[in-house]
Design an enzyme around this catalytic site. Structure first.
Site, PDB file in Angstrom:
ATOM      1  CG  ASP A   1      -0.255  -0.373   2.524  1.00  0.00           C
ATOM      2  OD1 ASP A   1       0.988  -0.377   2.563  1.00  0.00           O
ATOM      3  OD2 ASP A   1      -0.953  -0.648   3.507  1.00  0.00           O
TER       4      ASP A   1
ATOM      5  CG  ASN B   1      -8.854  -1.589  12.060  1.00  0.00           C
ATOM      6  OD1 ASN B   1      -7.877  -2.172  11.601  1.00  0.00           O
ATOM      7  ND2 ASN B   1      -9.371  -0.501  11.507  1.00  0.00           N
TER       8      ASN B   1
ATOM      9  CG  HIS C   1      -5.733  -2.057   8.876  1.00  0.00           C
ATOM     10  ND1 HIS C   1      -5.910  -0.868   9.544  1.00  0.00           N
ATOM     11  CD2 HIS C   1      -4.403  -2.172   8.687  1.00  0.00           C
ATOM     12  CE1 HIS C   1      -4.745  -0.295   9.742  1.00  0.00           C
ATOM     13  NE2 HIS C   1      -3.798  -1.063   9.244  1.00  0.00           N
TER      14      HIS C   1
ATOM     15  CD  GLU D   1      -8.665   1.008   7.870  1.00  0.00           C
ATOM     16  OE1 GLU D   1      -8.686   0.111   8.739  1.00  0.00           O
ATOM     17  OE2 GLU D   1      -7.985   2.042   7.985  1.00  0.00           O
TER      18      GLU D   1
HETATM   19  C1  GLP Z   1      -0.410   0.439   8.715  1.00  0.00           C
HETATM   20  C2  GLP Z   1      -0.108  -0.322   7.394  1.00  0.00           C
HETATM   21  C3  GLP Z   1      -0.287  -1.811   7.561  1.00  0.00           C
HETATM   22  C4  GLP Z   1       0.309  -2.242   8.885  1.00  0.00           C
HETATM   23  C5  GLP Z   1      -0.501  -1.663  10.015  1.00  0.00           C
HETATM   24  C6  GLP Z   1       0.043  -1.975  11.400  1.00  0.00           C
HETATM   25  O1  GLP Z   1      -1.476   1.303   8.670  1.00  0.00           O
HETATM   26  N1  GLP Z   1      -0.844   0.096   6.252  1.00  0.00           N
HETATM   27  O2  GLP Z   1       0.313  -2.483   6.476  1.00  0.00           O
HETATM   28  O3  GLP Z   1       0.292  -3.628   9.004  1.00  0.00           O
HETATM   29  O4  GLP Z   1      -0.760  -0.304   9.852  1.00  0.00           O
HETATM   30  O5  GLP Z   1       1.095  -1.133  11.757  1.00  0.00           O
HETATM   31  P1  GLP Z   1       2.034  -1.427  12.976  1.00  0.00           P
HETATM   32  O6  GLP Z   1       2.880  -2.579  12.585  1.00  0.00           O
HETATM   33  O7  GLP Z   1       2.823  -0.168  13.139  1.00  0.00           O
HETATM   34  O8  GLP Z   1       1.148  -1.724  14.139  1.00  0.00           O
END
Ligand code: GLP
Length: 243
Positions: free
Chosen positions: A67, A136, A138, A143
């Protein structure tokens, strides 16, 4: 689905890096699907360390990232383009022309998403897709929703995601409200999936995602239907489930 429980974040990172390294050794010209967020950083550090020791060669590897924020210039230090260079690509012998992310600078969402879906298809999809997971549930930026989006698309970020990600920006107002992300179908087309999760704050979501019903309200739950998934999570993240 295989679940590896590790003592802590450091051990999780080592285990995840070894799964990625095994892929690169077994197929030097593989396609790695990569992820951002704070969780995979430790695994990237390990890969860099093993590359420096001469144990890994990325020269033939292609990468496709999950992404990208819409509207952030590449040189913005919060763009995922910047993140990948900073946390991995600048430190290994990868051919940067073979590293792909959705084009967050393309204002036409349909054009950007179509082009990216085509790129992923043209490289043959990911041999191994690395994922983190949001609080959440995702994956990528898919989402919670009423259905599983299939292909790369533009999303409005959930308020909880904006809140979770604002720590990386100077102020909440600077967090982009939209992003381009691979769809659930794009992610599920990877031959193998590796998901890394750390911390007690994700324990409840881990329980829902891997031990609850498959539902688009918990996007990561779809992984239960993939034939080759490896979950690498630390004790804290797995504290709400019995293994
Ligand atoms: C972000 C990314 C995801 C990632 C998630 C968790 O928003 N788009 O690919 O897995 O959030 O992030 P973190 O590893 O910092 O908890």
């Amino acid at each position: 689905m295989r679940i590896y429980k590790t003592k802590d974040y450091e051990a999780m990172s080592r285990k995840a890096a070894s799964v990625i390294a095994a892929q690169v050794v077994a197929k030097p010209d593989c396609v790695l699907g990569l992820a951002t967020g704070s969780t995979p950083i430790g695994a990237y550090k390990k890969l860099i360390e093993w590359y420096e020791k001469g144990d890994l060669d990325f020269s033939q590897v292609t990468t496709v990232n999950l992404d990208e924020y819409k509207g952030l210039p590449r040189e913005n230090d919060q763009s995922y383009y910047y993140f990948m260079n900073e946390n991995l690509f600048n430190h290994v012998n990868i051919n940067k022309e073979r590293t792909f992310l959705p084009d967050g600078t393309e204002a036409d969402s349909e054009k950007a998403c179509k082009a990216y879906e085509e790129i992923v298809r043209s490289v043959g999809g990911a041999d191994l897709q690395l994922l983190g997971m949001g609080h959440n549930g995702h994956i990528g930026f898919n989402e919670p929703a009423d259905y599983f989006p299939k292909e790369t698309h533009c999303v409005d970020l959930a308020e909880s995601t904006i809140q979770a990600n604002k720590r990386f920006f100077a102020s909440e107002a600077e967090v982009p409200r939209q992003a381009y992300t691979m769809g659930i179908g794009t992610i599920m087309s990877a031959k193998k999936i590796l998901i890394v999760i750390s911390g007690a704050d994700k324990a409840e979501t881990v329980k829902k995602a891997f031990f609850g019903p498959v539902t688009p309200q918990v996007p990561a739950s779809i992984l239960q239907l993939h034939p080759d998934v490896v979950v690498v999570a630390d004790e804290a993240a797995l504290s709400r489930v019995e293994l």
